[in-house]
Design an enzyme around this catalytic site. Structure first.
Site, PDB file in Angstrom:
ATOM      1  N   THR A   1      42.597  31.644  44.551  1.00 17.36           N
ATOM      2  CA  THR A   1      43.226  32.102  43.314  1.00 17.36           C
ATOM      3  C   THR A   1      42.345  33.130  42.626  1.00 17.36           C
ATOM      4  OG1 THR A   1      43.906  31.592  41.041  1.00 17.36           O
ATOM      5  CG2 THR A   1      42.396  30.034  42.045  1.00 17.36           C
ATOM      6  N   ILE A   2      42.980  34.171  42.122  1.00 14.58           N
ATOM      7  CA  ILE A   2      42.216  35.168  41.364  1.00 14.58           C
ATOM      8  C   ILE A   2      41.724  34.551  40.062  1.00 14.58           C
ATOM      9  CG2 ILE A   2      43.436  37.160  42.333  1.00 14.58           C
ATOM     10  CD1 ILE A   2      44.844  37.385  39.508  1.00 14.58           C
ATOM     11  N   ASP A   3      42.348  33.447  39.614  1.00 12.12           N
ATOM     12  CA  ASP A   3      42.006  32.854  38.309  1.00 12.12           C
ATOM     13  C   ASP A   3      40.671  32.104  38.326  1.00 12.12           C
ATOM     14  OD1 ASP A   3      44.527  33.753  37.617  1.00 12.12           O
ATOM     15  OD2 ASP A   3      45.477  31.801  37.915  1.00 12.12           O
TER      16      ASP A   3
ATOM     17  N   GLY B   1      44.809  35.178  34.396  1.00 15.28           N
ATOM     18  CA  GLY B   1      43.900  34.030  34.387  1.00 15.28           C
ATOM     19  C   GLY B   1      44.558  32.727  33.989  1.00 15.28           C
TER      20      GLY B   1
ATOM     21  N   ARG C   1      45.910  41.620  41.624  1.00 11.77           N
ATOM     22  CA  ARG C   1      46.079  40.805  42.823  1.00 11.77           C
ATOM     23  C   ARG C   1      46.333  41.638  44.063  1.00 11.77           C
ATOM     24  NH1 ARG C   1      50.249  36.457  40.832  1.00 11.77           N
ATOM     25  NH2 ARG C   1      51.481  37.275  42.556  1.00 11.77           N
TER      26      ARG C   1
HETATM   27  O1  F6P Z   1      47.657  32.305  39.384  1.00 12.94           O
HETATM   28  C1  F6P Z   1      47.568  33.645  39.693  1.00 12.94           C
HETATM   29  C2  F6P Z   1      48.354  34.483  38.717  1.00 12.94           C
HETATM   30  O2  F6P Z   1      48.158  35.838  39.051  1.00 12.94           O
HETATM   31  C3  F6P Z   1      48.042  34.227  37.246  1.00 12.94           C
HETATM   32  O3  F6P Z   1      46.857  34.853  36.831  1.00 12.94           O
HETATM   33  C4  F6P Z   1      49.282  34.762  36.601  1.00 12.94           C
HETATM   34  O4  F6P Z   1      49.534  34.182  35.339  1.00 12.94           O
HETATM   35  C5  F6P Z   1      50.352  34.379  37.574  1.00 12.94           C
HETATM   36  O5  F6P Z   1      49.736  34.204  38.831  1.00 12.94           O
HETATM   37  C6  F6P Z   1      51.475  35.383  37.696  1.00 12.94           C
HETATM   38  O6  F6P Z   1      52.428  34.866  38.542  1.00 12.94           O
HETATM   39  P1  F6P Z   1      53.649  35.680  39.143  1.00 12.94           P
HETATM   40  O7  F6P Z   1      53.128  36.458  40.309  1.00 12.94           O
HETATM   41  O8  F6P Z   1      54.610  34.629  39.576  1.00 12.94           O
HETATM   42  O9  F6P Z   1      54.175  36.571  38.082  1.00 12.94           O
END
Ligand code: F6P
Length: 348
Positions: A127-129, A172, A281
């Site tokens: 996870t990037i978080d 995050g 990402r």
């Molecule tokens: O968990 C990784 C993440 O990039 C979070 O930082 C972000 O809130 C979420 O996923 C965004 O998700 P999605 O790609 O479904 O919009």
């Protein structure tokens, strides 16, 4: 004994997923196993969608962003008959083990399938978080911090030219790891994160203090999960309407614009906002993430070989170790006060 190893990637995509797939596949093939990619996370096991993973398929994927086997936020525990279908398809496909690469949600499903159904699964922390406990760092985080830092550097020069306040919204979820690390690396003047929420008034004071010292521009980094917090004690979360995924998570986004409006109104300084969003990402992983992901992938294959199911590859110091999946998903890893203190030393 030779077996068939399934590999799946779940949740949001993340730089380094392909590096894990490559490493886990390569080592498993070298040991005489067959490797099958499960398409699009847990959905692939619910729907029975698979793809071959051989030497040709994993060739050249080390530096590639995204995931060659696709990903979704499917939660089989939230789909009618989902778990039964997962177990059925697992058996039908002749899988002897599964490598689940994901964050809190994907690994939470893996932990339950192992604990409640004895599914032979091992995990890899993605996870990037960077919000997974039981590992010092997840892969993908370094790349996200690199991208956010580069953006902050670029915003610095335009902020300075125009005497503006630049608000940068980073991802995050409920933790501020990306904000704190990119903010420290990029020399941010104020950083706002969910774990240690300073007030809007405090943030504005820090900016005014800079201006009083003759610094006519400021960089403010805000983590998407920061709640607008006021000295009156009022707090307000900013999320996107009506969007909850199968794991019950709201979709963040929008805090940057709200904060920028507050800052401009309260200080009178011209303010702009940049939302980095999914750029954080995308694309190729940093060398650090490629190496970490590779080590995680090899470890996952080793865990399969040793029959150490219900375990997850983890980084402790400089060592790759294994920890219980259940431990990894028990609680979120939040930014400790000490790290925020490093950031705060440069506020104002
Ligand atoms: O968990 C990784 C993440 O990039 C979070 O930082 C972000 O809130 C979420 O996923 C965004 O998700 P999605 O790609 O479904 O919009």
């Amino acid at each position: 004994m030779a077996t068939t190893v399934g590999v799946l990637t779940g949740g949001g995509d993340c730089p380094g997923l392909n590096a894990v797939i490559r490493a886990a596949t390569r080592r498993s093939l070298d040991r005489g196993h067959e490797v099958i990619g499960v398409r699009e996370g847990w959905r692939g096991l619910v729907d029975g969608r698979f793809q071959e993973l051989g030497r040709r398929e994993i060739s050249g994927i080390l530096p590639r962003g995204g995931t060659i086997i696709g990903t979704t936020r499917t939660n089989p525990f939230n789909v009618e008959g989902g778990v039964e279908k997962v177990l059925q398809n697992f058996g039908r496909q002749g899988l002897g083990a599964l490598v689940a690469i994901g964050g809190e949600d994907t690994l939470g499903v893996a932990a339950r399938l192992y604990a409640e159904y004895d599914l032979p699964v091992v995990g890899v922390p993605k996870t990037i978080d960077n919000d997974l406990s039981a590992t010092d760092y997840t892969f993908g985080f370094d790349t996200a911090v690199f991208i956010a830092t580069e953006a902050i550097d670029r915003l610095h020069t335009t902020a300075e030219s125009h005497n503006r306040v630049m608000v940068v919204e980073v991802m995050g979820r409920a933790t501020g790891w990306i904000a704190v690390m990119s903010g420290i690396a990029g020399g941010a003047d104020v950083i706002l994160i969910p774990e240690h929420p300073i007030t809007v008034e405090d943030a504005c004071d820090q900016i005014r203090r800079r201006h009083d010292r003759g610094k006519d521009f400021s960089i403010v980094v805000v983590s998407e999960g920061y709640e607008l917090t006021y000295s009156s004690g009022e707090r307000r979360a900013v999320t996107q309407e009506a969007a909850v995924d199968q794991f019950g998570h709201v979709r963040f986004g929008g805090i940057g614009a709200e904060l920028a409006r507050e800052i401009e109104e309260r200080t009178g300084y011209e303010t702009r906002v940049t939302v980095l969003g999914h750029v954080q990402r995308g694309g190729s992983p940093t060398p650090h993430d490629r190496v970490l992901a590779t080590r995680y992938g090899l470890k996952a294959a080793d865990l399969v070989e040793e029959g150490k199911f219900g375990r997850m590859a983890a980084l402790r110091g400089d060592e790759i170790v294994d920890v219980a999946l259940a431990e990894a998903v028990a609680e979120q890893k939040r930014v400790p006060e000490g790290w925020y203190g490093v950031a705060r030393a440069f506020f104002g």
